[in-house]
Design an enzyme around this catalytic site. Structure first.
Site, PDB file in Angstrom:
ATOM      1  N   LYS A  85       0.816  -1.218   0.000  1.00 47.24           N
ATOM      2  CA  LYS A  85       0.000   0.000   0.000  1.00 47.24           C
ATOM      3  C   LYS A  85       0.850   1.269   0.000  1.00 47.24           C
ATOM      4  O   LYS A  85       0.332   2.359  -0.253  1.00 47.24           O
ATOM      5  CB  LYS A  85      -0.977   0.006   1.178  1.00 47.24           C
ATOM      6  CG  LYS A  85      -0.337   0.152   2.545  1.00 47.24           C
ATOM      7  CD  LYS A  85      -1.412   0.232   3.619  1.00 47.24           C
ATOM      8  CE  LYS A  85      -0.789   0.463   4.999  1.00 47.24           C
ATOM      9  NZ  LYS A  85      -1.829   0.635   6.035  1.00 47.24           N
ATOM     10  N   ASP A  86       2.160   1.140   0.284  1.00 54.46           N
ATOM     11  CA  ASP A  86       3.057   2.295   0.254  1.00 54.46           C
ATOM     12  C   ASP A  86       3.628   2.562  -1.129  1.00 54.46           C
ATOM     13  O   ASP A  86       4.306   3.577  -1.338  1.00 54.46           O
ATOM     14  CB  ASP A  86       4.231   2.093   1.216  1.00 54.46           C
ATOM     15  CG  ASP A  86       3.829   2.152   2.674  1.00 54.46           C
ATOM     16  OD1 ASP A  86       2.763   2.736   2.972  1.00 54.46           O
ATOM     17  OD2 ASP A  86       4.571   1.611   3.517  1.00 54.46           O
ATOM     18  N   ARG A 133      -7.717   8.092   3.518  1.00 50.70           N
ATOM     19  CA  ARG A 133      -8.799   7.127   3.252  1.00 50.70           C
ATOM     20  C   ARG A 133      -9.563   6.842   4.538  1.00 50.70           C
ATOM     21  O   ARG A 133     -10.800   6.920   4.569  1.00 50.70           O
ATOM     22  CB  ARG A 133      -8.212   5.822   2.698  1.00 50.70           C
ATOM     23  CG  ARG A 133      -9.247   4.693   2.563  1.00 50.70           C
ATOM     24  CD  ARG A 133      -8.568   3.379   2.242  1.00 50.70           C
ATOM     25  NE  ARG A 133      -7.631   2.981   3.268  1.00 50.70           N
ATOM     26  CZ  ARG A 133      -7.936   2.278   4.362  1.00 50.70           C
ATOM     27  NH1 ARG A 133      -9.185   1.888   4.573  1.00 50.70           N
ATOM     28  NH2 ARG A 133      -7.024   1.965   5.250  1.00 50.70           N
ATOM     29  N   ARG A 134      -8.843   6.488   5.600  1.00 49.98           N
ATOM     30  CA  ARG A 134      -9.532   6.202   6.871  1.00 49.98           C
ATOM     31  C   ARG A 134     -10.269   7.430   7.374  1.00 49.98           C
ATOM     32  O   ARG A 134     -11.399   7.330   7.880  1.00 49.98           O
ATOM     33  CB  ARG A 134      -8.526   5.708   7.915  1.00 49.98           C
ATOM     34  CG  ARG A 134      -7.968   4.313   7.626  1.00 49.98           C
ATOM     35  CD  ARG A 134      -7.017   3.864   8.716  1.00 49.98           C
ATOM     36  NE  ARG A 134      -6.434   2.559   8.402  1.00 49.98           N
ATOM     37  CZ  ARG A 134      -5.140   2.270   8.472  1.00 49.98           C
ATOM     38  NH1 ARG A 134      -4.285   3.206   8.874  1.00 49.98           N
ATOM     39  NH2 ARG A 134      -4.696   1.077   8.169  1.00 49.98           N
ATOM     40  N   ARG A 151       0.391  10.385  13.196  1.00 52.10           N
ATOM     41  CA  ARG A 151       1.451   9.626  12.553  1.00 52.10           C
ATOM     42  C   ARG A 151       2.398   9.033  13.588  1.00 52.10           C
ATOM     43  O   ARG A 151       2.322   9.313  14.769  1.00 52.10           O
ATOM     44  CB  ARG A 151       2.231  10.505  11.571  1.00 52.10           C
ATOM     45  CG  ARG A 151       1.445  10.845  10.305  1.00 52.10           C
ATOM     46  CD  ARG A 151       2.367  11.372   9.227  1.00 52.10           C
ATOM     47  NE  ARG A 151       3.378  10.379   8.874  1.00 52.10           N
ATOM     48  CZ  ARG A 151       4.581  10.697   8.384  1.00 52.10           C
ATOM     49  NH1 ARG A 151       4.912  11.961   8.205  1.00 52.10           N
ATOM     50  NH2 ARG A 151       5.427   9.747   8.072  1.00 52.10           N
ATOM     51  N   ARG A 157       1.761   5.252  18.240  1.00 50.03           N
ATOM     52  CA  ARG A 157       0.323   5.540  18.154  1.00 50.03           C
ATOM     53  C   ARG A 157      -0.440   4.883  19.306  1.00 50.03           C
ATOM     54  O   ARG A 157      -1.360   5.476  19.871  1.00 50.03           O
ATOM     55  CB  ARG A 157      -0.216   5.072  16.807  1.00 50.03           C
ATOM     56  CG  ARG A 157       0.431   5.761  15.626  1.00 50.03           C
ATOM     57  CD  ARG A 157      -0.269   5.429  14.335  1.00 50.03           C
ATOM     58  NE  ARG A 157       0.614   5.524  13.185  1.00 50.03           N
ATOM     59  CZ  ARG A 157       0.225   5.464  11.938  1.00 50.03           C
ATOM     60  NH1 ARG A 157      -1.052   5.291  11.657  1.00 50.03           N
ATOM     61  NH2 ARG A 157       1.096   5.540  10.940  1.00 50.03           N
ATOM     62  N   CYS A 244      -1.147   9.504  -1.821  1.00 52.28           N
ATOM     63  CA  CYS A 244      -1.597   9.795  -0.457  1.00 52.28           C
ATOM     64  C   CYS A 244      -2.467  11.045  -0.395  1.00 52.28           C
ATOM     65  O   CYS A 244      -2.948  11.409   0.665  1.00 52.28           O
ATOM     66  CB  CYS A 244      -0.383   9.951   0.470  1.00 52.28           C
ATOM     67  SG  CYS A 244       0.396   8.383   0.891  1.00 52.28           S
TER      68      CYS A 244
END
Length: 309
Positions: A85-86, A133-134, A151, A157, A244
């Protein structure tokens, strides 16, 4: 005969290292090679060094790959291991994704100190996430919630959550599993109502195009179904110029030689979205994804994308 160790490039985060070690271990098993036949080369990327701003403000997905790709291109690395996904949809000339390990669970994990799920959070709760997206999907389901940029490494986190900076956060369930932290998830998001990032849960391996020695090395660990699914998802992303800066989601699954894909694009506030479902032969995976992306792009219109800039 390979005299020097194969040099495997990776970022230095605990999750990136876990993915690199998994790749090495699979290669050791596939070729009956000792650990000494491989060297894990850890590089710091710009995305790792800058953690106080959203990725969209500092350049997008390539921030996690540029340094690795530079050394891959000039031969200092033999292969590089990434979270799929990166990966940008357009790679540097001469480089390509050669293999995918079998995909882990692609769903998003909801994590809240109070337990429960997104719909159980109190009115006007605060959720932390670095993913556009989230953020967009959270706002779509719960417009009352305040979403802030969040981040840092997984442990960072989780610490911020424990210290009460936010009521909840979300992380890729696959990453939590690879780190042995699956138990922190208080709920797993339904991929129908909360579709994952394109490529989420899949480890990809990048190498030089035309390097048959490395291609032959990787061939035994390339998971065919994951490769087909990701070909579809990345084609969808490519047709939308995904980065992104763009809230884009989707997931491809395979069954009995058929591929099914569900994709979605959203505005950052989650208020407007377009979705699509397609299916067809696995052999047509990339074409299906590309056509789906083109259809959604046409349906949304140019102004929809301009609003993301």
């Amino acid at each position: 005969m390979q005299m020097k160790p194969y040099r495997i490039g990776t970022r230095g985060s605990p999750l990136a290292l876990a993915q690199a070690y998994e790749t090495r271990d699979r290669l050791m098993a596939a070729h009956d090679l000792p650990e000494s036949a491989f060297e894990i080369v850890v590089l710091s990327t710009k995305g790792d060094r800058i953690t106080d701003r959203p990725l969209a403000e500092i350049g997008g997905k390539g921030l996690f790959t540029e340094e690795l790709e530079e050394q891959l291109g000039d031969g200092r690395l033999d292969l590089a291991v990434h979270s799929s996904k990166d990966m940008p949809t357009v790679l540097p000339e001469g480089l390509g994704i050669v293999a995918y390990l079998e995909r882990e669970d692609p769903r998003d994990a909801f994590i809240s100190g109070a337990g429960g799920a997104l719909e159980e959070l109190p009115q006007n709760a605060v959720v932390g996430s670095s993913s556009l997206r989230r953020q967009a999907l959270i706002r779509r389901l719960r417009p009352d919630i305040s979403v802030i940029t969040f981040r840092g490494l997984v442990d960072t986190r989780l610490r911020k959550l424990a210290e009460g900076e936010v009521h909840a956060t979300m992380l890729a369930y696959a990453g939590l599993k690879r780190l042995g932290k699956a138990e922190v998830a208080t709920h797993l998001m339904d991929p129908e109502s909360f579709p994952p990032a394109l490529g989420q849960g899949a480890i990809c391996i990048e190498a030089r195009v035309g390097d048959e020695r490395i291609r032959d090395l990787l061939a035994p660990i390339d998971h065919a179904e994951t490769h087909s699914a990701l070909s579809c998802e990345r084609a969808f992303l490519g047709a939308l110029d995904g980065s992104c800066r763009t809230p884009i989601a989707g997931h491809a699954t395979l069954s009995n030689g058929q591929i099914s894909f569900y994709g979605m694009i959203l505005t950052p506030d989650g208020a407007t979205f377009h979705e699509i479902r397609v299916e067809g032969p696995e052999a047509d995976a990339a074409a299906l994804g590309g056509d789906a992306g083109a259809e959604v792009r046409g349906r949304a219109g140019a102004k929809f994308f301009e609003s993301w800039v």
